[in-house]
Design a protein around this motif. Sequence first.
Motif, PDB file in Angstrom:
ATOM      1  N   CYS A  58      18.275  25.053  -2.611  1.00  0.00           N
ATOM      2  CA  CYS A  58      17.980  23.683  -2.211  1.00  0.00           C
ATOM      3  C   CYS A  58      17.907  22.772  -3.433  1.00  0.00           C
ATOM      4  O   CYS A  58      17.180  23.071  -4.385  1.00  0.00           O
ATOM      5  N   GLY A  93      18.288  29.554   0.657  1.00  0.00           N
ATOM      6  CA  GLY A  93      18.363  29.527   2.112  1.00  0.00           C
ATOM      7  C   GLY A  93      18.646  28.175   2.724  1.00  0.00           C
ATOM      8  O   GLY A  93      17.991  27.781   3.681  1.00  0.00           O
ATOM      9  N   CYS A 103      20.582  25.862   5.145  1.00  0.00           N
ATOM     10  CA  CYS A 103      21.257  26.110   6.414  1.00  0.00           C
ATOM     11  C   CYS A 103      22.334  25.060   6.667  1.00  0.00           C
ATOM     12  O   CYS A 103      22.252  23.944   6.157  1.00  0.00           O
ATOM     13  N   ARG A 134      24.898  23.487   9.968  1.00  0.00           N
ATOM     14  CA  ARG A 134      25.352  23.458  11.360  1.00  0.00           C
ATOM     15  C   ARG A 134      26.495  22.456  11.447  1.00  0.00           C
ATOM     16  O   ARG A 134      26.415  21.361  10.895  1.00  0.00           O
ATOM     17  N   TRP A 184      20.290  21.602   5.754  1.00  0.00           N
ATOM     18  CA  TRP A 184      18.852  21.437   5.545  1.00  0.00           C
ATOM     19  C   TRP A 184      18.256  22.697   4.922  1.00  0.00           C
ATOM     20  O   TRP A 184      18.830  23.779   4.992  1.00  0.00           O
ATOM     21  N   CYS A 185      17.112  22.484   4.298  1.00  0.00           N
ATOM     22  CA  CYS A 185      16.376  23.574   3.661  1.00  0.00           C
ATOM     23  C   CYS A 185      15.287  24.054   4.607  1.00  0.00           C
ATOM     24  O   CYS A 185      14.507  23.244   5.110  1.00  0.00           O
ATOM     25  N   ARG A 186      15.227  25.334   4.816  1.00  0.00           N
ATOM     26  CA  ARG A 186      14.186  25.901   5.686  1.00  0.00           C
ATOM     27  C   ARG A 186      12.796  25.746   5.083  1.00  0.00           C
ATOM     28  O   ARG A 186      11.812  25.618   5.801  1.00  0.00           O
ATOM     29  N   ALA A 187      12.712  25.749   3.767  1.00  0.00           N
ATOM     30  CA  ALA A 187      11.404  25.718   3.105  1.00  0.00           C
ATOM     31  C   ALA A 187      10.792  24.318   3.076  1.00  0.00           C
ATOM     32  O   ALA A 187       9.657  24.131   3.509  1.00  0.00           O
ATOM     33  N   LYS A 211      12.214  21.424   4.387  1.00  0.00           N
ATOM     34  CA  LYS A 211      12.624  20.582   5.532  1.00  0.00           C
ATOM     35  C   LYS A 211      13.342  19.299   5.123  1.00  0.00           C
ATOM     36  O   LYS A 211      13.328  18.322   5.850  1.00  0.00           O
ATOM     37  N   GLY A 254      16.492  22.517  17.214  1.00  0.00           N
ATOM     38  CA  GLY A 254      15.879  23.044  16.001  1.00  0.00           C
ATOM     39  C   GLY A 254      15.914  22.108  14.806  1.00  0.00           C
ATOM     40  O   GLY A 254      15.571  22.516  13.707  1.00  0.00           O
ATOM     41  N   ILE A 275      13.112  17.544  10.406  1.00  0.00           N
ATOM     42  CA  ILE A 275      13.897  17.553   9.170  1.00  0.00           C
ATOM     43  C   ILE A 275      13.882  16.141   8.580  1.00  0.00           C
ATOM     44  O   ILE A 275      14.104  15.157   9.273  1.00  0.00           O
TER      45      ILE A 275
END
Length: 91
Positions: free
Chosen positions: A21, A28, A30, A32, A47-50, A52, A81, A85
Amino acid sequence: MSFQDWVRMYPDVARDEDEVCPECGSPGVCCRLVGDSKKGLGFAVLWCRACKNGVRLSRVRFPVERRAPVFEFEDPGGAEGLDGINFLEAL
């Protein structure tokens, strides 16, 4: 970090390559893809899972070799989901 840092990582993230990120440094990011899978054109959400943080990229070509899921424009699952964000804006 800048919006452009996210743009530069788009091809790698769409191919499911591990990216860090640009906001928080966590692994990680993501991806889409939403659009027309036959034409390979649409928009991407990264986006970053950690932390957001993320971006929306419009009018992108989808990489031919990709693992990121493609949701057709009419598929309501494309937005699932993504609540919470913090999307950065291109200026």
